[in-house]
Motif scaffolding. Structure first.
Motif: not given
Length: 113
Positions: A20, A69-72, A74, A76, A78
């Motif tokens: 992460s 993958s990503r969490d926009n 956050k 973040t 991965y």
């Protein structure tokens, strides 16, 4: 802008790890995010990248084994690493492209045979 990477460690061949990397600071919009790696005695190489829209690209050596993958929300990114091989052993660095390119501190992944 700071990037904090985590999730590295020691794993046996065939195992999995999830990296992460969270970006923090004065961020308006992050464009590309991703991971490079550098093995001992070798040049840094791109492992995987992902755009803000979710388009991905992978090094041939990790296709079918790694998933980025990503969490926009956050800020973040991965990296799910499966079927790990000893040749995946390296320090993994995350990056984020904003107005400039920012780098994380690196996290060591060691795959034992």
């Amino acid at each position: 802008v700071q990037l904090q990477a985590s999730g590295g460690g020691l794993v046996q061949a065939g195992g999995s790890l999830r990296l992460s990397c969270a970006a923090s600071g004065n961020i308006f919009r992050i464009n590309g995010m991703g991971w490079y790696r550098q093995a001992p005695g070798k040049q840094r190489e791109l492992v995987a990248g992902i755009t803000s829209g979710g388009s991905t690209n992978y090094a041939d050596s990790v296709k079918g084994r790694f998933i980025i993958s990503r969490d926009n929300a956050k800020n973040t990114v991965y990296l799910q690493m499966n079927s790990l091989k000893p040749e995946d052993t390296a320090v993994y660095y995350c990056y984020a492209k904003i107005l400039a390119v920012y780098w994380g501190q690196g996290t060591l992944v060691t795959v034992s045979s």
